[in-house]
Write an enzyme that holds these catalytic residues in place. Structure first.
Site, PDB file in Angstrom:
ATOM      1  N   CYS A 156       0.848  -1.169  -0.052  1.00 29.98           N
ATOM      2  CA  CYS A 156      -0.125  -0.146  -0.020  1.00 29.98           C
ATOM      3  C   CYS A 156       0.916   1.393  -0.251  1.00 29.98           C
ATOM      4  O   CYS A 156       2.093   1.074   0.418  1.00 29.98           O
ATOM      5  CB  CYS A 156      -0.927   0.016   1.333  1.00 29.98           C
ATOM      6  SG  CYS A 156      -2.503  -0.995   1.270  1.00 29.98           S
ATOM      7  N   HIS A 187      -5.958  -1.789  -1.905  1.00 30.82           N
ATOM      8  CA  HIS A 187      -5.613  -3.021  -1.235  1.00 30.82           C
ATOM      9  C   HIS A 187      -6.586  -4.195  -1.623  1.00 30.82           C
ATOM     10  O   HIS A 187      -6.187  -5.192  -1.606  1.00 30.82           O
ATOM     11  CB  HIS A 187      -5.249  -2.707   0.160  1.00 30.82           C
ATOM     12  CG  HIS A 187      -4.981  -3.933   1.013  1.00 30.82           C
ATOM     13  ND1 HIS A 187      -3.687  -4.236   1.206  1.00 30.82           N
ATOM     14  CD2 HIS A 187      -5.677  -4.857   1.668  1.00 30.82           C
ATOM     15  CE1 HIS A 187      -3.490  -5.246   1.842  1.00 30.82           C
ATOM     16  NE2 HIS A 187      -4.894  -5.714   2.205  1.00 30.82           N
ATOM     17  N   HIS A 215      -2.577  -7.978  -1.269  1.00 33.94           N
ATOM     18  CA  HIS A 215      -2.578  -6.782  -1.977  1.00 33.94           C
ATOM     19  C   HIS A 215      -2.418  -7.165  -3.569  1.00 33.94           C
ATOM     20  O   HIS A 215      -1.231  -7.764  -3.852  1.00 33.94           O
ATOM     21  CB  HIS A 215      -1.518  -5.780  -1.548  1.00 33.94           C
ATOM     22  CG  HIS A 215      -1.541  -4.540  -2.124  1.00 33.94           C
ATOM     23  ND1 HIS A 215      -1.943  -3.238  -1.533  1.00 33.94           N
ATOM     24  CD2 HIS A 215      -1.490  -3.938  -3.589  1.00 33.94           C
ATOM     25  CE1 HIS A 215      -1.963  -2.165  -2.345  1.00 33.94           C
ATOM     26  NE2 HIS A 215      -1.776  -2.681  -3.668  1.00 33.94           N
ATOM     27  N   HIS A 236      -0.947  -7.915  -6.787  1.00 37.83           N
ATOM     28  CA  HIS A 236       0.403  -7.575  -7.362  1.00 37.83           C
ATOM     29  C   HIS A 236       0.866  -8.848  -8.162  1.00 37.83           C
ATOM     30  O   HIS A 236       0.251  -9.900  -8.055  1.00 37.83           O
ATOM     31  CB  HIS A 236       1.477  -7.323  -6.022  1.00 37.83           C
ATOM     32  CG  HIS A 236       1.642  -8.443  -5.296  1.00 37.83           C
ATOM     33  ND1 HIS A 236       0.815  -9.185  -4.445  1.00 37.83           N
ATOM     34  CD2 HIS A 236       2.876  -9.415  -5.112  1.00 37.83           C
ATOM     35  CE1 HIS A 236       1.271 -10.117  -4.065  1.00 37.83           C
ATOM     36  NE2 HIS A 236       2.606 -10.230  -4.262  1.00 37.83           N
TER      37      HIS A 236
HETATM   38 ZN    ZN Z   1      -2.026  -3.086   0.564  1.00 36.35          ZN
END
Ligand code: ZN
Length: 376
Positions: free
Chosen positions: A77, A139, A190, A192
């Protein structure tokens, strides 16, 4: 017009590079990373398996990496959103890439103390690079829900990293991928992905290249193009088709859910995609992911939301950096271990032991199900 992305590079406290890719954030003067990080962790060594001819990276420091931190300590984040400074010093970002804090490969991997030439115990520094790509600063977001403009920015980041990492000395292969879901060992929720720049061509990519070369030698044609044409002609495994992309469940799928998304034009890698192909991907790919998230239906759902977020691995199979570019066709391969709600396919004896794949799901049934699941 090509999608506009602004690129800003900076350094984290331990010297790792961070690169912001902005499509919306107006101004960017990167904030300094004020964490007391100490010296950066470097990758270790690779060992050569004399029995199989495959390299194995030994990354023992990765045992200490972050494992499912509380949401207010998310390292992906923007800083200021949680209770501790994160890996991203700025308070906002659109898409950001940075070098992995616990890399399996790094440019600074040390030379070996005693590089004794030893044929059965060959060793080499694990030199390359491992990067993290944050797809969004949200997030609790997910790739499937990103607006097309943001997907294009992620794609531009992948293109940029493929180009840059291919230039690093010794890098032979660049793999951009996303692991999604705790079922496959994702340690951070999160949204990614990761990018690995390997100092060798990994085993499956090498096998794919060898097949493509054999096909070229016997037919004079590009294997990936012939496979795509055959899948389109067969039709039974097609999932979706757009102006520039086609998705299908491959004939010899190995996983309970497996889909390949390929550009209709023969290109070897991501940088070779045109602006039109990139823009079309930004619409098609999230559509495909949304269908995958509705593939399984929760058995307990009476009504309302019955979706089961599909754990998946999505990876770009690009041409190797230094060989075989003329024989390769780019594909995005998405695979899932979830064969039914609550039931995972484990790589057991046959697959783990000898690489003998057994599947109990027909790819034609997977494709038929995915064709039904058009966006509401
Ligand atoms: Zn995050």
């Amino acid at each position: 017009m090509a999608h506009q992305v602004r690129r800003t590079s900076a350094r984290l406290a331990d010297g790792r590079e961070i690169i912001y890719f902005d499509d919306e954030t107006e101004t960017r003067s990167p904030r300094p990373d004020e964490r007391p990080l100490g010296a950066r962790a470097e990758a270790g060594e690779m060992r050569f398996d004399a029995l199989t001819g495959e390299w194995v990276a030994v990354a023992s420091h990765r045992q200490n990496r972050t494992f499912l931190p509380p949401p207010d300590e998310c390292p992906l984040c923007p800083t200021g959103r949680g209770s501790v400074p994160s890996e991203v010093p700025d308070p906002a970002y659109d898409v950001v890439v940075f070098e992995n804090r616990f890399p399996s490969f790094s440019e600074g991997a040390a030379d070996l103390d005693s590089p004794v030439p030893e044929p059965l115990f060959a060793t080499a520094p694990a030199r390359g690079r491992c990067e993290v790509v944050c797809f969004t600063s949200d997030h609790s977001g997910q790739f499937a829900q990103l607006p097309p403009a943001r997907v294009e920015t992620v794609l531009e980041a992948w293109v940029d990293r493929t180009t840059e990492l291919s230039r690093l000395p010794g890098v032979d292969y660049v793999f951009c991928f996303e692991n999604r879901g705790p079922e496959i060992g994702v340690t951070l929720h999160h949204p990614h992905g990761q990018i690995y720049a390997y100092p060798y061509v990994p085993a499956r990519s090498r096998a794919m290249l060898e097949r493509a070369r054999e096909h070229r030698a016997t037919t004079g044609r590009l294997l990936g193009s012939d496979v795509l044409a055959a899948e389109v002609a067969a039709g039974s495994r097609l999932v979706l088709e757009s102006e520039h992309w086609t998705a299908y469940a491959p004939y010899a799928s190995r996983w309970p859910v497996e889909v390949h998304l390929v550009p209709n034009r023969a290109v070897p890698d991501l940088p070779a995609l045109t602006a039109q192909e990139r823009a079309d991907f930004a619409t098609v790919y999230p559509q495909l992911l949304r269908r995958l998230d509705r593939f399984h239906v929760a058995p307990t759902a009476v009504d309302g939301d019955a979706t089961i977020p599909l754990p998946y691995i999505a990876g770009w199979h690009q041409a190797p950096v230094n060989v075989g570019r003329e024989d390769w066709r780019l594909s995005m391969q998405i695979t899932s271990i979830l064969r039914a709600p609550g039931k995972l396919k484990y790589l057991a004896g046959s697959e783990s032991g000898v690489g003998g794949w057994v599947t109990d799901v027909a790819p034609e049934a997977v494709a038929a199900r995915l064709r039904e699941l058009v966006d509401a």
